[in-house]
Enzyme design. Structure first.
Site, short mmCIF file in Angstrom:
data_model
loop_
_atom_site.label_atom_id
_atom_site.label_comp_id
_atom_site.label_asym_id
_atom_site.label_seq_id
_atom_site.Cartn_x
_atom_site.Cartn_y
_atom_site.Cartn_z
N ASP A 86 -1.69 45.60 20.40
CA ASP A 86 -2.72 45.93 19.41
C ASP A 86 -2.71 44.85 18.33
O ASP A 86 -1.69 44.21 18.09
CB ASP A 86 -2.48 47.30 18.78
CG ASP A 86 -3.76 47.87 18.17
OD1 ASP A 86 -4.52 48.54 18.89
OD2 ASP A 86 -4.00 47.63 16.97
N ASP A 97 -9.04 50.61 26.19
CA ASP A 97 -9.68 51.66 25.39
C ASP A 97 -10.18 50.96 24.13
O ASP A 97 -9.51 50.96 23.10
CB ASP A 97 -8.68 52.76 25.08
CG ASP A 97 -9.28 53.88 24.26
OD1 ASP A 97 -10.51 54.05 24.30
OD2 ASP A 97 -8.52 54.58 23.56
N CYS A 134 -14.77 55.96 23.24
CA CYS A 134 -15.09 57.31 22.77
C CYS A 134 -16.50 57.28 22.17
O CYS A 134 -16.75 57.86 21.12
CB CYS A 134 -14.06 57.83 21.79
SG CYS A 134 -13.76 56.78 20.36
#
Length: 400
Positions: free
Chosen positions: A252, A297, A350
């Site tokens: 990340d 993601d 999402c």
């Protein structure tokens, strides 16, 4: 329920900071709740629930109030409107003078004729949703204004569903099996204080989100990369699916999120996970064609999880959506290089917008970066149809 001035003052303070200072709703509500240690669980639940509800319907309530809230009195007026429309009896306080239930109901009926007002969203978002989702938009945005269910994921490294159900039951928390390792919480309580949570027997994770890790089809012993790991809910799921065998790299750009992941991994009993902050392009380049599996993601608009983050619709803009679409394109082109021939990649968001989902994939597959890739599966999950968060999950395989 009796209304207490201290509760309403806390709500007004939170709303002021969310809308005028740019605070994130979840963090601001947590801050307000911690400010007074004397509050019991019912007091805390009341403040959190009603703050979120007013954030969710902010535009509608401001319209009914006839003012864009600025002063303390304005925020109290919004709170009064919300409470009246939800069948509370208002105390005879000066802050609520002039509010009439029948007048509000009449004004509400008129406002409901306008979808953007009814669903309390910016006009640009209503236009974008209608353009992207067509006939699905009306039902989708209505579902995204409902309160989100609470779903748990059993940590298979430490427990099974029966163990978690029994453990939580002993603390008065009832959960029901959904499917696989998902459990639905039927009554809202503080799950993070339970013995089962402290022991790492479960994580709170929406059912739609739980579909991403299994879609990657990992196997024990593989090298698996979670390239946009964040605080690592899906990394923890991948570790369980890998049975703690092989190598799991969680990457990340935000090092502080990876520190949180390491803490969670210890509680979950994860032993095969390594965190690595993305400090330069070299981190990705060193992994070129080495990973068996990669999970992307990616950062997104978050429009699929508005039920959990209702303040996001006030922080988004057409420009911010454009920026995130470009960021997704770049991540997909660059990070997909980590997958070795014969390996697989899951691209997930999402978001409910096709431009972030299927259209993003189609653009990748038709670009030079997408040569040698094949689409195996893609699924769009919508709250009104599937019952949980809006989500997109796809799996691609690298043939060469």
């Amino acid at each position: 329920m009796k209304l207490y001035a201290a509760h309403l003052h806390a709500i007004a303070e939170a709303l002021q900071n969310i809308f005028r200072e740019g605070a994130y709703a979840d963090r601001e509500i947590a801050r307000v709740l911690k400010a007074d240690k004397r509050r019991g669980s019912n007091d805390r639940a009341f403040i959190a629930e009603h703050t979120y509800a007013i954030v969710r319907y902010y535009r509608l309530y401001a319209h009914l109030a006839g003012v864009e809230p600025q002063s303390k009195a304005d925020w109290w007026r919004l709170i009064g409107i919300h409470l009246l429309l939800n069948d509370y009896q208002l105390p005879d306080w000066r802050e609520f003078q002039g509010l009439d239930r029948e007048e509000l109901q009449s004004a509400l009926e008129a406002a409901r004729q306008d979808r953007a007002l009814r669903e309390s969203i910016p006009d640009w978002l209503d236009a974008l949703g209608a353009s992207e989702l067509g006939e699905e938009w009306e039902a989708t945005i209505a579902a995204l204004n409902e309160q989100a269910p609470v779903v748990l994921r059993v940590n298979r490294l430490k427990a099974d569903a029966v163990t978690v159900i029994e453990s939580l039951g002993r603390e008065g928390i009832v959960v029901e099996p959904l499917a696989d390792d998902a459990l639905l919480v039927t009554e809202r309580k503080n799950l993070f204080r339970t013995k089962a949570f402290r022991q790492g027997l479960f994580e709170v994770q929406d059912y739609s989100s739980q579909q991403a890790a299994p879609a990657l089809e990992v196997e024990p012993g593989q090298l698996v990369v979670d390239a946009c790991a964040g605080a690592g809910g899906k990394s923890l799921h991948l570790a369980a699916l890998m049975e703690n065998k092989g190598r799991l790299l969680s990457l990340d750009i935000h090092g502080w999120k990876l520190e949180e992941l390491k803490r969670r991994a210890r509680r979950n009993g994860v032993a095969n996970l390594e965190t690595r902050p993305i400090t330069s392009t070299k981190v990705i380049k060193r992994l070129t064609a080495k990973a068996d599996r990669v999970l992307l993601d990616v950062p997104c608009s978050g429009l699929g999880v508005l039920r959990r983050n209702p303040d996001a619709k006030w922080k988004l803009s057409p420009e911010s959506v454009d920026r995130v679409v470009e960021e997704q394109r770049q991540i997909l082109a660059d990070y997909s290089r980590m997958v070795k021939p014969g390996g697989k990649l899951v691209y997930a968001t999402c978001s409910i917008l096709p431009r972030e989902n299927g259209e993003q994939l189609a653009a990748f597959l038709s670009s030079p970066a997408g040569e040698g890739w094949e689409l195996e599966e893609e699924r769009s999950l919508l709250p009104q149809r599937d019952g949980y968060d809006g989500f997109f999950i796809s799996r691609l395989s690298r043939t060469r």
